[in-house]
Design an enzyme around this catalytic site. Structure first.
Site, PDB file in Angstrom:
ATOM      1  N   GLU A   1      33.327   1.085 -28.378  1.00 18.62           N
ATOM      2  CA  GLU A   1      33.946   1.340 -29.685  1.00 18.62           C
ATOM      3  C   GLU A   1      35.298   0.637 -29.716  1.00 18.62           C
ATOM      4  O   GLU A   1      36.100   0.816 -28.800  1.00 18.62           O
ATOM      5  CB  GLU A   1      34.175   2.832 -29.905  1.00 18.62           C
ATOM      6  CG  GLU A   1      32.925   3.657 -29.672  1.00 18.62           C
ATOM      7  CD  GLU A   1      32.979   5.025 -30.330  1.00 18.62           C
ATOM      8  OE1 GLU A   1      32.480   5.130 -31.448  1.00 18.62           O
ATOM      9  OE2 GLU A   1      33.512   5.965 -29.723  1.00 18.62           O
TER      10      GLU A   1
ATOM     11  N   HIS B   1      34.283  10.041 -24.639  1.00 17.10           N
ATOM     12  CA  HIS B   1      34.603   9.620 -25.998  1.00 17.10           C
ATOM     13  C   HIS B   1      36.111   9.424 -26.141  1.00 17.10           C
ATOM     14  O   HIS B   1      36.898  10.180 -25.569  1.00 17.10           O
ATOM     15  CB  HIS B   1      34.096  10.653 -27.019  1.00 17.10           C
ATOM     16  CG  HIS B   1      34.141  10.120 -28.418  1.00 17.10           C
ATOM     17  ND1 HIS B   1      35.300  10.092 -29.146  1.00 17.10           N
ATOM     18  CD2 HIS B   1      33.188   9.554 -29.188  1.00 17.10           C
ATOM     19  CE1 HIS B   1      35.044   9.534 -30.329  1.00 17.10           C
ATOM     20  NE2 HIS B   1      33.771   9.203 -30.373  1.00 17.10           N
TER      21      HIS B   1
ATOM     22  N   ASN C   1      27.029  11.550 -33.920  1.00 16.46           N
ATOM     23  CA  ASN C   1      28.045  12.387 -33.282  1.00 16.46           C
ATOM     24  C   ASN C   1      28.713  13.198 -34.391  1.00 16.46           C
ATOM     25  O   ASN C   1      29.524  12.672 -35.144  1.00 16.46           O
ATOM     26  CB  ASN C   1      29.054  11.465 -32.572  1.00 16.46           C
ATOM     27  CG  ASN C   1      30.214  12.239 -31.976  1.00 16.46           C
ATOM     28  OD1 ASN C   1      30.182  13.469 -31.891  1.00 16.46           O
ATOM     29  ND2 ASN C   1      31.237  11.506 -31.557  1.00 16.46           N
TER      30      ASN C   1
HETATM   31  P1  PGA Z   1      32.855   6.982 -36.907  1.00 20.26           P
HETATM   32  O1  PGA Z   1      32.868   7.653 -35.436  1.00 20.26           O
HETATM   33  O2  PGA Z   1      31.477   6.468 -37.132  1.00 20.26           O
HETATM   34  O3  PGA Z   1      33.253   8.075 -37.841  1.00 20.26           O
HETATM   35  O4  PGA Z   1      33.856   5.857 -36.846  1.00 20.26           O
HETATM   36  C1  PGA Z   1      32.218   7.053 -34.364  1.00 20.26           C
HETATM   37  C2  PGA Z   1      32.509   7.829 -33.104  1.00 20.26           C
HETATM   38  O5  PGA Z   1      33.678   8.027 -32.811  1.00 20.26           O
HETATM   39  O6  PGA Z   1      31.618   8.324 -32.413  1.00 20.26           O
END
Ligand code: PGA
Length: 261
Positions: A172, A102, A9
């Site tokens: 997450e 997200h 992403n």
């Molecule tokens: P990060 O982001 O790997 O920079 O923590 C993950 C995401 O939010 O898709």
């Protein structure tokens, strides 16, 4: 061998089209060398870079598992929606996946579970695979659990099990998302495994156990080449959604190698 996903992403990066082209080209060249096909690599650039990324990816053989995703999509199919992008525009640009819900969109842009639900319906209708992100907004014991339960039940409202089977779920720990900071602390594989079991239970209650067992759940939040193995092997996740580390081709390709082991 179970199928794994590594989804980059890029968020609002990189700053120029030349950099986007170089990053996509480096990743594509690295993927070319990959023999193992159990890893599907997906790159989600900003909309303005979709076509250059597509150009680089087309140099990789069709049999090689690399695809393009979008970071968002509007739920209406066409009409007067200034600044938005439609599912057919994305399909036309070569997009196969779309990130929906997200935490940065939920948090900074006020996306609600109701909007996310509409996006999931529209994506599935247009045969774009939704990468459906959930995660509690703060560490709050029972409150966090309830928040995730609601994100799932409201987000999946009126979706049939045959449709839910097409979704890739991303969990997450929102506090573990790096914001691009490479030293940001991630969660432990044990915490992640606990959440995986919990999400599967909710899905089994909403649908059935078979569905809960079959849908992929991947992990996001400061994953990188050093910690991704723990999320896959110990926490049994089906892959990772990678922000910061996906902007460094070498690091991202190392992650592909770890998953392909
Ligand atoms: P990060 O982001 O790997 O920079 O923590 C993950 C995401 O939010 O898709």
């Amino acid at each position: 061998m179970k199928k794994l996903y590594l989804i980059g992403n890029w968020k609002m990066n990189p700053a120029t089209q030349e950099e986007a082209q170089k990053l996509a080209s480096d990743i594509s060249r690295g993927i070319k060398k990959l023999k193992d096909k159990n890893v599907e690599v997906v790159v989600c650039p900003p909309f303005t870079y979709l076509s250059v990324v597509k150009g680089q990816m087309s140099k990789v053989a069709k049999s090689q598992a690399i695809s393009m995703g979008a970071q968002d999509m509007y739920f209406e199919e066409f009409g007067a929606y200034t600044g938005e992008i439609s599912p057919s525009m994305l399909r036309n640009a070569g997009v196969k996946y779309v990130i929906v819900g997200h935490s940065e969109r939920r948090g900074f842009l006020g996306e609600t579970n109701e909007m996310i639900n509409k996006k999931l319906h529209t994506a599935i209708k247009y045969k774009i695979v939704p990468i459906f992100a959930i995660g509690e907004s703060k560490k709050d014991g029972e409150g966090s659990i309830q928040e995730i339960r609601t994100q799932l039940s409201d987000g999946l409202k009126n979706l049939k099990s045959s449709e839910v089977k097409k979704i890739i779920f991303v969990y997450e720990h929102v506090w573990a998302i790096s914001g691009g900071d490479k030293t940001h602390k991630s969660a432990s594989p044990n915490d992640v495994l606990g959440m995986r079991i919990f999400i599967k239970k909710i899905l089994a209650n909403l649908y059935n156990r078979r569905l809960a067992e079959s849908v992929p759940i991947i992990y996001g939040g400061s994953s990188n080449a050093s910690n991704v193995e723990g999320f896959i092997r110990q926490a049994e996740m089906d892959g990772a959604l990678v922000g910061g580390a996906s902007l460094d081709a070498e690091e991202f390709l190392k992650m592909v190698e770890v998953l392909a082991k």
